[in-house]
Design a protein around this motif. Structure first.
Motif, short mmCIF file in Angstrom:
data_model
loop_
_atom_site.label_atom_id
_atom_site.label_comp_id
_atom_site.label_asym_id
_atom_site.label_seq_id
_atom_site.Cartn_x
_atom_site.Cartn_y
_atom_site.Cartn_z
N SER A 8 36.43 47.26 46.54
CA SER A 8 35.79 46.03 47.03
C SER A 8 36.59 44.81 46.60
O SER A 8 36.72 43.84 47.36
N SER A 20 38.47 42.05 49.25
CA SER A 20 38.21 40.61 49.20
C SER A 20 39.47 39.82 48.84
O SER A 20 39.71 38.73 49.38
N GLN A 45 41.62 39.66 51.88
CA GLN A 45 41.04 38.73 52.86
C GLN A 45 41.24 37.27 52.45
O GLN A 45 41.20 36.38 53.30
N SER A 46 41.46 37.04 51.14
CA SER A 46 41.74 35.66 50.70
C SER A 46 43.23 35.36 50.68
O SER A 46 43.65 34.30 50.18
N VAL A 106 28.91 43.41 47.73
CA VAL A 106 28.97 42.03 47.22
C VAL A 106 29.82 41.89 45.97
O VAL A 106 30.01 40.77 45.47
N GLY A 152 33.11 42.51 45.60
CA GLY A 152 34.47 42.03 45.83
C GLY A 152 34.60 40.53 45.79
O GLY A 152 35.55 39.98 45.21
N GLU A 153 33.63 39.83 46.38
CA GLU A 153 33.74 38.37 46.43
C GLU A 153 33.66 37.77 45.03
O GLU A 153 34.32 36.75 44.75
N ALA A 158 37.07 38.57 43.27
CA ALA A 158 38.10 37.70 43.84
C ALA A 158 37.96 36.27 43.32
O ALA A 158 38.96 35.58 43.07
N ALA A 159 36.73 35.80 43.15
CA ALA A 159 36.51 34.45 42.63
C ALA A 159 37.08 34.32 41.22
O ALA A 159 37.68 33.29 40.87
N ASN A 206 40.87 34.27 41.51
CA ASN A 206 41.30 33.00 42.11
C ASN A 206 40.90 31.78 41.28
O ASN A 206 41.25 30.65 41.64
N HIS A 212 31.68 30.78 41.31
CA HIS A 212 30.82 31.75 41.99
C HIS A 212 29.49 31.75 41.25
O HIS A 212 29.47 31.73 40.00
#
Length: 375
Positions: A14, A18, A21-22, A333, A335-336, A339-340, A343, A347
């Motif tokens: 996951s 993500s 995708q970013s 949920v 992965g987001e 990724a946050a 990055n 979040h």
């Protein structure tokens, strides 16, 4: 940015999806051996968390994500059959079961007659209270992992089927002496996380949780039923509807069994404890043939919370682990959030999964033990 993700379970895949995708270049590194918590025939999907508002609301979001995955994949990754959470005594409103019932609009109270009608394989009159949560159910774990991995590959994530021997600040050493470099490394290695990241050893502990796959003489009473949890906070036992092949999976959620990480056998003494529980509560399984058994290796955090944060002292390394036996349901949920962290953006869930000092155990059913004769 080039990111290496260590681990091919739900945390790792996951996160990889993500991150890709970013806009990042992402490589997933890891193998499958059937022992990790993400690898199995089924996993419970629920939003039953007692009075824990954080996990209840996050699980609500995850269940919506499972429904989206069902629509996208074209196969039933998530079967919304409900979860029956039963108790031996009247539900205490402050207990895990009682607080869950009060907090869930989808929970229907059950009396002894309704329990017998719903789960006719139970010992009559043994469980006298509880509820069924209609929003819950189970996921096809193997198919869900395949769905995630296919989604990663379509998105352009590279997958390297190699074992990791060592992790540095921006590099990964493989067991075949290969070396991979990246701007960031995400360690999502489940129960193996503390082996690769010694800094997490006081926060994350691997435990082997026993699971049996049984063939009752008559699987029909176990078919077309909800997932069932039998006085979970005290017994630790839960089970699934019979599979199409007539196999009933029963697991135990508790402190776990101390075994060498990766050992797969369930001790005979522990199997005996399963049989004893079946004789008392599920007679049709007491003499059922065991088709197979396994130890499912949890990555346990003492407080039951995930650990998703940068590793202190390693600027380029992020840990994403601590599933503690309830992480799989959050696959849509996770992965987001991971990724946050990579990055370095805000979040709403970050503070709850941040690096912390070791604390007391808090997850449901942690006090329900199966003695390990080798402990």
């Amino acid at each position: 940015m080039r990111v290496l993700v260590i681990g091919r379970g739900v945390f790792g895949l996951s996160a990889a999806l993500s991150l890709r995708q970013s806009g990042h270049q992402v490589v997933v590194v890891g193998t499958r051996d059937g022992l990790a918590a993400s690898e199995d025939s089924s996993r419970i999907i629920r939003n039953d968390y007692g009075g824990d508002v954080f996990h209840t609301t996050w699980a609500d979001e995850a269940i919506e994500g499972w429904r989206r995955w069902n629509a996208k994949s074209g196969v039933p990754l998530f079967s919304q059959v409900g979860l029956a959470n039963l108790t031996l005594e009247p539900m205490d409103p402050t207990s895990y079961a009682g607080a869950s019932h009060r907090s869930l609009p989808s929970a229907r109270r059950l009396d002894p007659v309704a329990i017998s009608d719903l789960l006719g394989f139970l010992t009559p009159g043994r469980f006298i209270d509880g509820y069924v949560n209609d929003a819950a159910g189970w996921a096809d774990a193997s198919e869900a992992l395949r769905h995630l991995e296919r989604s990663c590959e379509v998105a352009g994530v590279a997958i390297v089927a190699e074992r990791v021997a060592q992790i540095g600040d921006g590099w990964v050493g493989l067991t075949d002496d290969g070396l991979l470099r990246a701007d960031r490394v995400v360690v999502a290695a489940g129960a193996w996380t503390s082996t690769l990241l010694p800094e997490t050893a006081e926060l994350l502990v691997p435990t082997g949780q026993p699971v049996l796959y049984l063939r009752p003489a008559d699987p029909v009473p176990f078919s077309d039923v909800p997932v069932w949890a039998l006085d979970l906070a005290r017994s630790g036992f839960y089970g699934f509807p019979a599979s199409a092949e007539g196999i009933v999976k029963v697991g135990h959620h508790g402190p776990g069994i101390t075994r060498r990480l990766g050992a797969s056998s369930v001790p005979e003494a522990v199997i005996g404890r399963f049989r004893e529980f079946f004789r008392e509560s599920v007679p049709a399984l007491a003499g059922a043939r065991i088709e197979r058994s396994r130890l499912c290796f949890y990555c346990d955090a003492a407080d039951g919370r995930f650990l998703i944060d940068a590793v202190p002292g390693r600027k380029r390394v992020v840990v994403a682990a601590g599933g503690s036996g309830h992480g799989f349901k959050f696959a849509p949920v996770l992965g987001e959030l991971i990724a946050a962290v990579v990055n370095e953006v805000d979040h709403p869930r970050r503070t709850h999964t941040a690096w912390r000092l070791p604390g007391p155990a808090g997850d449901v059913a942690r006090s329900s033990g199966l003695e390990d004769p080798a402990r």
